[in-house]
Write an enzyme that holds these catalytic residues in place. Sequence first.
Site, PDB file in Angstrom:
ATOM      1  CE1 TYR A 245       3.577  -3.413  15.137  1.00 48.20           C
ATOM      2  CE2 TYR A 245       1.339  -3.057  14.340  1.00 48.20           C
ATOM      3  CZ  TYR A 245       2.357  -3.920  14.729  1.00 48.20           C
ATOM      4  OH  TYR A 245       2.144  -5.268  14.702  1.00 48.20           O
ATOM      5  CG  HIS A 405      10.863 -17.464  19.518  1.00 43.67           C
ATOM      6  ND1 HIS A 405      10.900 -16.492  18.546  1.00 43.67           N
ATOM      7  CD2 HIS A 405       9.575 -17.470  19.970  1.00 43.67           C
ATOM      8  CE1 HIS A 405       9.701 -15.943  18.411  1.00 43.67           C
ATOM      9  NE2 HIS A 405       8.865 -16.525  19.262  1.00 43.67           N
ATOM     10  CD  GLU A 406       8.023 -19.876  22.616  1.00 41.69           C
ATOM     11  OE1 GLU A 406       7.411 -19.063  23.333  1.00 41.69           O
ATOM     12  OE2 GLU A 406       7.774 -20.011  21.406  1.00 41.69           O
ATOM     13  CG  HIS A 409       7.933 -14.514  23.901  1.00 47.78           C
ATOM     14  ND1 HIS A 409       7.644 -13.342  23.251  1.00 47.78           N
ATOM     15  CD2 HIS A 409       7.822 -15.492  22.951  1.00 47.78           C
ATOM     16  CE1 HIS A 409       7.374 -13.583  21.963  1.00 47.78           C
ATOM     17  NE2 HIS A 409       7.487 -14.889  21.764  1.00 47.78           N
ATOM     18  CD  GLU A 433       6.377 -13.236  18.676  1.00 51.34           C
ATOM     19  OE1 GLU A 433       7.163 -14.203  18.714  1.00 51.34           O
ATOM     20  OE2 GLU A 433       5.281 -13.232  19.273  1.00 51.34           O
ATOM     21  CG  HIS A 534      -0.057 -17.484  13.787  1.00 51.71           C
ATOM     22  ND1 HIS A 534       0.609 -18.646  13.457  1.00 51.71           N
ATOM     23  CD2 HIS A 534       0.652 -16.942  14.800  1.00 51.71           C
ATOM     24  CE1 HIS A 534       1.676 -18.789  14.216  1.00 51.71           C
ATOM     25  NE2 HIS A 534       1.737 -17.774  15.048  1.00 51.71           N
ATOM     26  NE  ARG A 543       1.924 -10.553  17.167  1.00 51.02           N
ATOM     27  CZ  ARG A 543       1.172 -10.759  18.247  1.00 51.02           C
ATOM     28  NH1 ARG A 543       1.422 -11.753  19.062  1.00 51.02           N
ATOM     29  NH2 ARG A 543       0.151  -9.969  18.509  1.00 51.02           N
TER      30      ARG A 543
HETATM   31  O1  X8Z Z   1       4.260 -18.809  16.355  1.00 56.96           O
HETATM   32  C1  X8Z Z   1       5.469 -18.715  16.460  1.00 56.96           C
HETATM   33  C2  X8Z Z   1       6.178 -18.993  17.806  1.00 56.96           C
HETATM   34  C3  X8Z Z   1       5.350 -18.621  18.950  1.00 56.96           C
HETATM   35  S1  X8Z Z   1       5.268 -16.896  19.133  1.00 56.96           S
HETATM   36  C4  X8Z Z   1       6.512 -20.464  17.944  1.00 56.96           C
HETATM   37  N1  X8Z Z   1       6.224 -18.381  15.377  1.00 56.96           N
HETATM   38  C5  X8Z Z   1       5.637 -18.115  14.064  1.00 56.96           C
HETATM   39  C6  X8Z Z   1       5.044 -19.374  13.445  1.00 56.96           C
HETATM   40  O2  X8Z Z   1       5.285 -20.475  13.951  1.00 56.96           O
HETATM   41  O3  X8Z Z   1       4.354 -19.266  12.421  1.00 56.96           O
HETATM   42  C7  X8Z Z   1       7.681 -18.193  15.376  1.00 56.96           C
HETATM   43  C8  X8Z Z   1       8.036 -17.950  13.946  1.00 56.96           C
HETATM   44  C9  X8Z Z   1       6.773 -17.586  13.223  1.00 56.96           C
HETATM   45 ZN    ZN Z   2       7.028 -15.868  19.894  1.00 58.14          ZN
END
Ligand code: X8Z
Ligand code: ZN
Length: 635
Positions: A245, A405-406, A409, A433, A534, A543
């Site tokens: 960062y 959102h997509e 990107h 993001e 994640h 992020r």
């Molecule tokens: O993972 C995502 C996107 C893909 S970058 C769908 N998001 C996070 C999640 O689902 O936990 C968007 C908001 C937060």
């Molecule tokens: Zn995303």
Amino acid sequence: MRRPSSSPLVLAALASSLTLLGCSPKPTDSKAAAKADTKSDSKPAEEVGVEAGADAPTAEQAKAFVTEVDAKLRELWTAESKAAWTNATDITDEHAAAVAAASEQSMAYIGQAIKDARKFDGVAADPETLRQLHLLKVATTLPAPNDPAKRKELAETATKLDSMYGSAKWGDCTDPEADSCKDMGDAMEIISSSDDYDELLAAWEGWRSIAPPMRPLYQRFAELGNEGARDIGYKDVGELWRSGYDMSPAQFEAEMERLWQQVKPLYTQLHCHARAKLGEKYGVDKVPADGMIPAHLVGNLWAQEWPNIYDDMVPYADQPSIDVTEGLKNAKFDEHKMVKTAEGFFVSLGMDPLPDTFWERSLFVQPEGRDVQCHASAWDVDYNNDLRIKMCIKIDMEDFVTIHHELGHNYYYQNYYTKPMLFQSGANDGFHEGIGDTLALSVTPAYLQSMGLLDEISEDPKAVINKQLADGLEKIAFLPFGLLIDRWRWGVFSGEIKPEDYNAAWWKLRNEYQGVAAPVERSEADFDPGAKYHIPANTPYARYFLARILQFQFHKALCDAAGHEGPLHTCSIYASKEAGKKLKAMLAMGASQPWPDALEAIAGTRKMDAGPMLEYFEPLQEYLSQQNQGRTCGW
Ligand code: X8Z
Ligand code: ZN
């Protein structure tokens, strides 16, 4: 609760190895390397004439080095990305093995290249070269140990975690084809639509039953990742992540805390009101008036965003509905039309349409008869404008927003794909993001009406409050969740959180930041972090917190460029070429400059700031403080 089918499906997607990338599952390092790689022995710096023990390298040698690295990364990451796309859209052992093999190659190469890059420390090279040397050192989220056996083990462990999540089932799976055998989508569906406390609880617990087997793997994964981090000069993986960062890791931590303190009072107000409404619905024995909210009652499997409890809280029921789910169905929108409409927003700003290949190669619909990673993601498969999205689209408001959102990107990719590989990232990962979300802030009721998706709109201040609450349940509710995921991981990687406390530490953070509690007792026999995509996929999460803040800064700046007058929440930048020009200029920078330069280019400030978010939510803030009068907020 509202939407019978809601939140985006979060099946396993692939994690990016580039800390600066968006949610694109580009080159991965969490996907693993089953085979030791001969390329790990290649020494990029030696290839450009830098010998160990020789005189200090020159600026020309540094430039030649990054040119060589760029070519190699293009080759390796493209190969990895192709394999990853194939597997993500058709998950098989064979496709996964191909991803693992490709990942192993790039993992090994990049580890060596980072070490070699240090030989140029202090060389007075040109700014582009210096920037690439810096970005290379933070270009992986999962550094592999030098020891080939351990690298192999790490790669296999990471792959295993990712696929455990992707293929997870709960319920009665005696017959895996039977309806009693459920997946994540089923759990999400129940949590978002049921009003039955016990049914909600069963889904909440059921989904978490998939995670305990991940625990020993995750522990080993953290040990090996840390060894890899030390091998390239970092204390641990968390420090490596916080190094991306353009400031010191400690400064970054302080920045996150500063931003959180700015928004915390607003979150506390929203929490207070939601808790009171849920108490009315489920009883104060279930939702205590001064305590934490049970995590299964807020309409989201992870309690991360709460728009599905809007119907339980609707401020003014006499106002026209603002949910376009019905409108999308009535207007016969299919998946393609939803994406086309979102593309139309970007084009209205003066951006190019998406390439034909986008429409030919993307995956919009969950196919029958094969497994796909349904978690939405956006790709540039060859780093050369081969744009795609992969998303199991549902015809509802939530996915309409996620499509924006997509495409955010994709439009970042479209604007920087001619740059060197290491510049093909967001200014920081929060920028990546935040782009699509910024546009989605302009998807106002008036815009939706113009698209034929809402029959009736109202300018009544009451209608404004309804919309603000719906927005707040998505944007404000997310903030502490966005913060705590990596606070947990930073603690795990630093050793502050010990393996025997993984789950307790997780819930301590959930309690402290979100004011959300596990609805049943949890213990160290559970591994609740593993039930959030994640974590097993090793995708950094700070992020998303940054994006929630930044998108309002971007929105305000673009509204100014568009000549908007009046309160921020009334602005839509749709069709503003001036706003588009400003946005495009920032996107085209990619990661070529430190992020404060990019922020300055768009917003005239070098500091991340929650001020514009607070400004946007001023009407809601006032409404919430009225509603909360006489209540004791906090937990
Ligand atoms: O993972 C995502 C996107 C893909 S970058 C769908 N998001 C996070 C999640 O689902 O936990 C968007 C908001 C937060
Ligand atoms: Zn995303």
